[in-house]
Design a protein around this motif. Structure first.
Motif, PDB file in Angstrom:
ATOM      1  N   HIS A 162      37.855  12.700  49.195  1.00 31.85           N
ATOM      2  CA  HIS A 162      36.966  13.084  50.295  1.00 31.85           C
ATOM      3  C   HIS A 162      37.009  14.588  50.485  1.00 31.85           C
ATOM      4  O   HIS A 162      38.084  15.174  50.506  1.00 31.85           O
ATOM      5  N   ASN A 202      48.733  11.780  53.507  1.00 33.86           N
ATOM      6  CA  ASN A 202      48.543  13.228  53.434  1.00 33.86           C
ATOM      7  C   ASN A 202      47.562  13.629  54.533  1.00 33.86           C
ATOM      8  O   ASN A 202      46.356  13.420  54.390  1.00 33.86           O
ATOM      9  N   VAL A 245      48.086   7.328  47.558  1.00 37.30           N
ATOM     10  CA  VAL A 245      48.073   8.529  48.396  1.00 37.30           C
ATOM     11  C   VAL A 245      46.775   8.467  49.194  1.00 37.30           C
ATOM     12  O   VAL A 245      45.695   8.333  48.610  1.00 37.30           O
ATOM     13  N   GLU A 293      43.333  20.227  46.045  1.00 43.36           N
ATOM     14  CA  GLU A 293      42.841  21.243  46.986  1.00 43.36           C
ATOM     15  C   GLU A 293      43.631  22.539  46.836  1.00 43.36           C
ATOM     16  O   GLU A 293      43.104  23.626  47.044  1.00 43.36           O
TER      17      GLU A 293
HETATM   18  P1  PGA Z   1      41.217  11.025  50.538  1.00 37.10           P
HETATM   19  O1  PGA Z   1      42.300  12.073  50.030  1.00 37.10           O
HETATM   20  O2  PGA Z   1      41.915   9.715  50.758  1.00 37.10           O
HETATM   21  O3  PGA Z   1      40.688  11.613  51.837  1.00 37.10           O
HETATM   22  O4  PGA Z   1      40.153  10.951  49.496  1.00 37.10           O
HETATM   23  C1  PGA Z   1      43.251  11.665  49.094  1.00 37.10           C
HETATM   24  C2  PGA Z   1      44.116  12.828  48.677  1.00 37.10           C
HETATM   25  O5  PGA Z   1      43.630  13.950  48.543  1.00 37.10           O
HETATM   26  O6  PGA Z   1      45.308  12.662  48.521  1.00 37.10           O
END
Ligand code: PGA
Length: 247
Positions: free
Chosen positions: A168, A7, A226, A94
């Motif tokens: 993140h 993603n 993911v 998000e």
């Molecule tokens: P991240 O995002 O690996 O940057 O924590 C994962 C996601 O939102 O699918």
């Protein structure tokens, strides 16, 4: 079959997406691994061209539930399908917590995706507040129920468990403990039986990287990961794919 979902969120624009996609095109997907790139809408066609002839597949990060018409700024599931998408994320944290998408919206998007043959990846996950107040299962139960109850073809929906606090940016960037992921995935597997999903495909997402992916991918009810941040770094992706080759 195991899945690797990349993603790219809104991290990379057109030029960087093209360059990144060309690096992905050079990474061979192991047998029995499906790799799905979810670029920005703007870069979708470029990325599609860059990975043409490889096994990489494409997914939307988000779709509109409306098929076409006077819907400024929206891109329908059908438009994505026409551009080569096979998958779409739906209800990513998000989208829910920054852009105010509701469980009702999520359900309509799942229906829109299914109606044109895209595989929806339903993202569910509790917030830090939910966790602190003992509402983890309550949140997941509600999100699953409102998305899947009485849904025709619910067994075509994939599920991604992505605790909001572990992602993140919107969260802490500290991954969920593998033991907790194991418990939650086992629980989700039982929970979705009532919606007609007897063999669910469930991914974990939230700060997955090359260093910790093995701890998740070796769990019985984790069918893929993911990745957001890690997916921007081809070396990380390569390591995760190498591990997947051994699964
Ligand atoms: P991240 O995002 O690996 O940057 O924590 C994962 C996601 O939102 O699918």
């Amino acid at each position: 079959m195991k899945y690797f979902i990349a993603n790219w969120k809104m991290y990379v624009g057109l030029e960087k997406s093209r360059a990144l996609a060309m690096q992905y095109a050079g990474l061979v997907l192991p047998q029995d691994v499906t790799g799905v790139i979810c670029p920005t809408t703007l870069s979708f066609t470029e990325v599609s061209r860059a990975v043409a002839g490889t096994n990489w597949q494409l997914g939307a990060q988000n779709v509109s539930w409306t098929p076409e018409g006077a819907y400024t700024g929206a891109v329908s599931a059908e438009f994505f399908r026409e551009a080569g998408a096979r998958y779409t994320l739906v209800g990513h944290s998000e989208r829910r917590y920054i852009f105010g998408e509701t469980d009702h919206d999520v359900r309509k998007k799942i229906m829109a995706a299914l109606s044109v043959g895209l595989t929806p990846i339903l993202c569910v996950g509790e917030t830090a507040d939910d966790l602190a107040s003992g509402k983890r299962q309550y949140r997941l139960k509600k999100q699953l129920m409102l998305a899947l109850e009485d849904l025709p073809n619910a067994d075509r929906v994939f599920i991604a468990y992505e605790p909001v606090w572990a992602i993140h940016g919107i969260g802490s960037g500290i991954a969920c403990l593998p033991a907790d992921v194991a418990d939650i995935h086992n629980w989700i597997k039982e929970e979705v039986k009532q919606y007609g999903i007897s063999e669910p495909t469930i991914f974990y997402g939230g700060s997955v990287n090359a260093g910790n992916c093995a701890a998740y991918l070796t769990l019985p009810n984790v069918h893929g990961v993911v990745t957001g941040t890690a997916s921007l770094h081809p070396a990380e992706v390569k390591s995760i794919l190498s591990f997947l080759a051994t699964c």
